[in-house]
Scaffold this motif. Structure first.
Motif, PDB file in Angstrom:
ATOM      1  N   LYS A  94       0.807  -1.221   0.000  1.00  0.00           N
ATOM      2  CA  LYS A  94       0.000   0.000   0.000  1.00  0.00           C
ATOM      3  C   LYS A  94       0.842   1.274   0.000  1.00  0.00           C
ATOM      4  N   LEU A  95       2.150   1.142   0.111  1.00  0.00           N
ATOM      5  CA  LEU A  95       3.014   2.316   0.236  1.00  0.00           C
ATOM      6  C   LEU A  95       3.019   3.124  -1.058  1.00  0.00           C
ATOM      7  N   GLU A  96       2.599   4.394  -0.955  1.00  0.00           N
ATOM      8  CA  GLU A  96       2.509   5.267  -2.120  1.00  0.00           C
ATOM      9  C   GLU A  96       3.543   6.388  -2.099  1.00  0.00           C
ATOM     10  N   LYS A  97       3.912   6.851  -0.904  1.00  0.00           N
ATOM     11  CA  LYS A  97       4.866   7.953  -0.788  1.00  0.00           C
ATOM     12  C   LYS A  97       5.994   7.548   0.152  1.00  0.00           C
ATOM     13  N   LEU A  98       7.229   7.643  -0.359  1.00  0.00           N
ATOM     14  CA  LEU A  98       8.395   7.259   0.435  1.00  0.00           C
ATOM     15  C   LEU A  98       9.466   8.331   0.333  1.00  0.00           C
ATOM     16  N   GLY A  99       9.880   8.853   1.490  1.00  0.00           N
ATOM     17  CA  GLY A  99      10.931   9.861   1.529  1.00  0.00           C
ATOM     18  C   GLY A  99      12.163   9.331   2.232  1.00  0.00           C
ATOM     19  N   LEU A 100      13.256   9.224   1.481  1.00  0.00           N
ATOM     20  CA  LEU A 100      14.531   8.763   2.041  1.00  0.00           C
ATOM     21  C   LEU A 100      15.629   9.781   1.755  1.00  0.00           C
ATOM     22  N   ARG A 101      15.260  11.035   1.677  1.00  0.00           N
ATOM     23  CA  ARG A 101      16.233  12.085   1.380  1.00  0.00           C
ATOM     24  C   ARG A 101      17.245  12.216   2.520  1.00  0.00           C
ATOM     25  N   LYS A 102      18.526  12.207   2.161  1.00  0.00           N
ATOM     26  CA  LYS A 102      19.629  12.370   3.112  1.00  0.00           C
ATOM     27  C   LYS A 102      19.522  11.404   4.294  1.00  0.00           C
ATOM     28  N   THR A 103      19.483  10.120   3.964  1.00  0.00           N
ATOM     29  CA  THR A 103      19.544   9.065   4.976  1.00  0.00           C
ATOM     30  C   THR A 103      20.787   8.225   4.712  1.00  0.00           C
TER      31      THR A 103
END
Length: 216
Positions: A94-103
């Motif tokens: 179900k995941l639609e939005k994923l933010g991994l910026r600067k990880t």
């Protein structure tokens, strides 16, 4: 429970744990709450939205396993979250939005879409551990509307491949990738060739003008 951008919110995840089992949304971005990702996910299996950007929450990508079946939106931007995406063997359907910026997460674009095949928005800018090529996912991202992966280890994309990707995925309206550039030697050679052409054209025009003046 949305406490985002409230810098007055501090304490540990333990202070919030009693309410987690029933929570569908938890927003702690830009707060001073501390603790581990596993504490949140183990206590909040029903979470559909989890915003932890710019917090001191620690943990690994594998800690997401308990919420993988329900999570729809996840922001881990600007955190110390690490771990290998490939080590997480579950799928987040179900995941639609994923933010991994600067990880510090490590993995490839293909591994991300294996984990979350229905992604619509994916932001990765500044995460050096993310690699691969957009051509690796060209046939696997038909729901993707926004992809941002500059300043990562994702390989540079040629103009031809970029056009091919956009043609195959017209729904992707926002695409920020590192495009293949022309190196300095090529730039100099191109400039020299253009200058030589201009000089030759200028000489031709001058000679033509002289002939016209003689004819007069």
């Amino acid at each position: 429970l949305d406490l985002r951008f409230n810098k007055g919110v501090k304490g540990t995840i333990h202070d919030i744990l009693p309410s987690l089992p029933k929570l569908l949304k938890l927003g702690l971005s830009n707060t001073k709450v501390t603790g581990s990702l596993s504490e949140i996910t183990n206590a909040g299996a029903l979470l559909e939205v989890l915003w932890l950007a710019s917090t001191e929450i620690t943990g690994t990508f594998q800690d997401l396993a308990p919420i993988s079946q329900n999570i729809m939106e996840l922001s881990l931007n600007h955190t110390c979250i690490s771990g290998r995406i490939a080590d997480l063997t579950v799928v987040a359907p179900k995941l639609e939005k994923l933010g991994l910026r600067k990880t510090q997460v490590v993995g490839t674009l293909a591994e991300i879409f294996s984990f979350a095949p229905g992604l619509q928005v994916l932001t990765l800018n500044g995460s050096d551990g993310i690699s691969g090529s957009i051509m690796d996912i060209i046939d696997d991202c038909n729901t993707l509307e926004e992809l941002r992966c500059k300043s990562t280890s994702v390989v540079s994309t040629s103009m031809e491949d970029l056009a091919h990707f956009k043609s195959a995925n017209p729904q992707c309206k926002t695409l920020e990738v590192q495009e293949e550039g022309i190196n300095w030697r090529q730039r100099c050679e191109t400039a020299e060739n253009e200058l030589a052409s201009l000089k030759a054209e200028n000489k031709r025009l001058q000679e033509q003008q002289l002939r016209l003046e003689k004819d007069e």
